[in-house]
Design a protein around this motif. Structure first.
Motif, PDB file in Angstrom:
ATOM      1  N   GLN A 111       0.819  -1.203   0.000  1.00 19.99           N
ATOM      2  CA  GLN A 111       0.000   0.000   0.000  1.00 19.99           C
ATOM      3  C   GLN A 111       0.855   1.255   0.000  1.00 19.99           C
ATOM      4  O   GLN A 111       0.506   2.261  -0.629  1.00 19.99           O
ATOM      5  CB  GLN A 111      -0.945  -0.002   1.203  1.00 19.99           C
ATOM      6  CG  GLN A 111      -2.016  -1.080   1.106  1.00 19.99           C
ATOM      7  CD  GLN A 111      -3.120  -0.884   2.137  1.00 19.99           C
ATOM      8  OE1 GLN A 111      -3.364   0.225   2.577  1.00 19.99           O
ATOM      9  NE2 GLN A 111      -3.782  -1.968   2.495  1.00 19.99           N
ATOM     10  N   LEU A 112       1.971   1.228   0.714  1.00 22.08           N
ATOM     11  CA  LEU A 112       2.854   2.393   0.729  1.00 22.08           C
ATOM     12  C   LEU A 112       3.413   2.698  -0.657  1.00 22.08           C
ATOM     13  O   LEU A 112       3.407   3.850  -1.105  1.00 22.08           O
ATOM     14  CB  LEU A 112       4.004   2.158   1.713  1.00 22.08           C
ATOM     15  CG  LEU A 112       3.686   2.352   3.197  1.00 22.08           C
ATOM     16  CD1 LEU A 112       4.821   1.820   4.056  1.00 22.08           C
ATOM     17  CD2 LEU A 112       3.437   3.824   3.490  1.00 22.08           C
ATOM     18  N   GLY A 117       3.347   5.872  -5.495  1.00 22.68           N
ATOM     19  CA  GLY A 117       3.397   5.898  -6.948  1.00 22.68           C
ATOM     20  C   GLY A 117       2.281   6.716  -7.558  1.00 22.68           C
ATOM     21  O   GLY A 117       2.436   7.296  -8.640  1.00 22.68           O
ATOM     22  N   GLU A 118       1.142   6.778  -6.883  1.00 25.89           N
ATOM     23  CA  GLU A 118       0.048   7.609  -7.385  1.00 25.89           C
ATOM     24  C   GLU A 118       0.401   9.086  -7.302  1.00 25.89           C
ATOM     25  O   GLU A 118      -0.028   9.887  -8.139  1.00 25.89           O
ATOM     26  CB  GLU A 118      -1.223   7.315  -6.581  1.00 25.89           C
ATOM     27  CG  GLU A 118      -1.789   5.923  -6.847  1.00 25.89           C
ATOM     28  CD  GLU A 118      -2.913   5.556  -5.890  1.00 25.89           C
ATOM     29  OE1 GLU A 118      -3.150   6.336  -4.933  1.00 25.89           O
ATOM     30  OE2 GLU A 118      -3.538   4.493  -6.082  1.00 25.89           O
ATOM     31  N   LYS A 119       1.211   9.458  -6.301  1.00 23.74           N
ATOM     32  CA  LYS A 119       1.635  10.848  -6.157  1.00 23.74           C
ATOM     33  C   LYS A 119       2.833  11.164  -7.043  1.00 23.74           C
ATOM     34  O   LYS A 119       2.939  12.256  -7.602  1.00 23.74           O
ATOM     35  CB  LYS A 119       1.998  11.134  -4.702  1.00 23.74           C
ATOM     36  CG  LYS A 119       0.830  11.065  -3.736  1.00 23.74           C
ATOM     37  CD  LYS A 119       1.287  11.122  -2.290  1.00 23.74           C
ATOM     38  CE  LYS A 119       1.977  12.422  -1.940  1.00 23.74           C
ATOM     39  NZ  LYS A 119       2.335  12.464  -0.502  1.00 23.74           N
ATOM     40  N   TYR A 120       3.743  10.192  -7.174  1.00 22.89           N
ATOM     41  CA  TYR A 120       4.990  10.396  -7.921  1.00 22.89           C
ATOM     42  C   TYR A 120       5.167   9.238  -8.904  1.00 22.89           C
ATOM     43  O   TYR A 120       5.926   8.300  -8.648  1.00 22.89           O
ATOM     44  CB  TYR A 120       6.176  10.477  -6.966  1.00 22.89           C
ATOM     45  CG  TYR A 120       6.042  11.553  -5.917  1.00 22.89           C
ATOM     46  CD1 TYR A 120       6.130  12.898  -6.251  1.00 22.89           C
ATOM     47  CD2 TYR A 120       5.815  11.218  -4.578  1.00 22.89           C
ATOM     48  CE1 TYR A 120       6.006  13.893  -5.283  1.00 22.89           C
ATOM     49  CE2 TYR A 120       5.682  12.199  -3.605  1.00 22.89           C
ATOM     50  CZ  TYR A 120       5.781  13.536  -3.969  1.00 22.89           C
ATOM     51  OH  TYR A 120       5.653  14.509  -3.010  1.00 22.89           O
ATOM     52  N   ILE A 292       5.385   8.002   4.407  1.00 23.29           N
ATOM     53  CA  ILE A 292       5.184   6.949   5.400  1.00 23.29           C
ATOM     54  C   ILE A 292       4.555   7.527   6.660  1.00 23.29           C
ATOM     55  O   ILE A 292       3.603   6.967   7.219  1.00 23.29           O
ATOM     56  CB  ILE A 292       6.522   6.257   5.737  1.00 23.29           C
ATOM     57  CG1 ILE A 292       7.079   5.517   4.522  1.00 23.29           C
ATOM     58  CG2 ILE A 292       6.343   5.278   6.902  1.00 23.29           C
ATOM     59  CD1 ILE A 292       8.478   4.968   4.721  1.00 23.29           C
ATOM     60  N   SER A 293       5.082   8.662   7.117  1.00 22.02           N
ATOM     61  CA  SER A 293       4.547   9.290   8.330  1.00 22.02           C
ATOM     62  C   SER A 293       3.086   9.673   8.146  1.00 22.02           C
ATOM     63  O   SER A 293       2.251   9.443   9.037  1.00 22.02           O
ATOM     64  CB  SER A 293       5.379  10.527   8.689  1.00 22.02           C
ATOM     65  OG  SER A 293       6.721  10.186   8.980  1.00 22.02           O
TER      66      SER A 293
END
Length: 305
Positions: A111-112, A117-120, A292-293
């Motif tokens: 999921q991370l 990947g959806e953002k970058y 992650i945070s």
């Protein structure tokens, strides 16, 4: 032998302009600076590159012609390198090598990586899912830039950022009589056959939970696999303790397991991001650390509870 790229640029400009004066004008620096740079370059290479001709500019020597070709290629590669690193900084493009504790990898890593990947979309995350000792080695050797793991026996030289906390939970078969209790004591677990997660540092943590109560577990089975622990418990071959609870209570072989809090709330594990203290994080690594945070701090960020 160290050769200055700046000196090579001055040399190429002088060769192309045909004179030191014209090169200085093109580079917008003083003529003595160009002359001094070329003289130093010739000293560094131990060869004469230019023949100075009073009032007629300069002429390349045979060695100078060879160096000019090589210098142009090198400068082009430097520009390509700067363009590539600039793209990473501005557009978040490139590769990031990380490590993840093997159990956390199965629970969170997919999921991370997907959400990052959806953002970058132009970033590739290259990961190693390994045990704690191998994570320390990968970080100190520079094979990875950061790691997602637990706060187990952290050595010096690493910075740790806490992103989540995971309590120790009793793992029981669906039909185990202990499931009728709201909480399970360490004493009750010590009286039953125990399935130990037998990874470096991890095993010491689980054993310490018993030691803190003056107890010793009745270890019946040892395994390095998170799912094998669940399967053995599900098949009634013992009880266990884990700090992660996947969404499904069903094991790979179709058995059902149940989790219960442990009486007295023994020491939990912290989920941490580790980075080498000596390494200045790239913006790409910083972006993944922040991701992650944010993932763990969001109300729906943690997929397991």
């Amino acid at each position: 032998m160290d050769v200055s790229i700046r000196f090579l640029r001055y040399f190429v400009a002088t060769a192309e302009c045909g004179s030191v004066t014209s090169a200085a004008t093109k580079l917008n620096i003083s003529q003595p600076s160009v002359s001094a740079a070329i003289a130093q370059l010739e000293a560094d290479l131990d060869m004469q590159l230019l023949v100075r001709r009073p009032s007629r500019g300069v002429m390349l020597t045979p060695q100078g012609s060879e160096v000019l070709r090589a210098a142009r290629e090198l400068i082009e590669r430097v520009e390509q390198f700067r363009a590539a690193t600039g793209a990473v900084n501005v557009e978040m493009r490139g590769e990031l090598s990380i490590a993840c504790f093997i159990n956390l990898g199965a629970t969170y890593l997919g999921q991370l990586i997907r959400s990052f990947g959806e953002k970058y979309p132009n970033v590739d995350i290259l990961f190693q899912d390994i045990d704690q000792q191998d994570i320390f080695s990968a970080l100190t050797s520079g094979r990875v830039e950061l790691a997602l793991t637990f706060d187990l026996d952290l050595p010096s030289g690493l910075d740790a950022t806490i992103v989540a906390q995971r309590p120790a939970m009793a793992i029981l078969a669906e039909n185990d009589p202990l499931t009728r209790r709201k909480t399970v004591t360490m004493e009750a677990l010590s009286e039953r056959p125990f399935v130990l997660m037998d990874l470096p540092h991890t095993r010491d943590y689980f054993l310490s939970l018993f030691t803190a109560k003056g107890l010793s577990p009745n270890i019946r089975h040892r395994t390095r696999s998170f799912e094998t622990v669940r399967s053995l418990v599900g098949n009634g071959l013992g009880v266990s303790i884990l700090n992660l609870e996947p969404k499904t209570p069903i094991t790979y072989d179709g058995c059902a397991i149940v989790t219960r809090p442990i009486t007295g709330s023994p020491k939990p594990l912290q989920v941490v991001i580790l980075t080498p203290q000596r390494l200045r994080q790239r913006r790409l690594a910083q972006a993944f650390t922040e991701h992650i945070s944010d993932y763990f701090s969001a109300p729906s960020g943690s997929p397991v509870h």
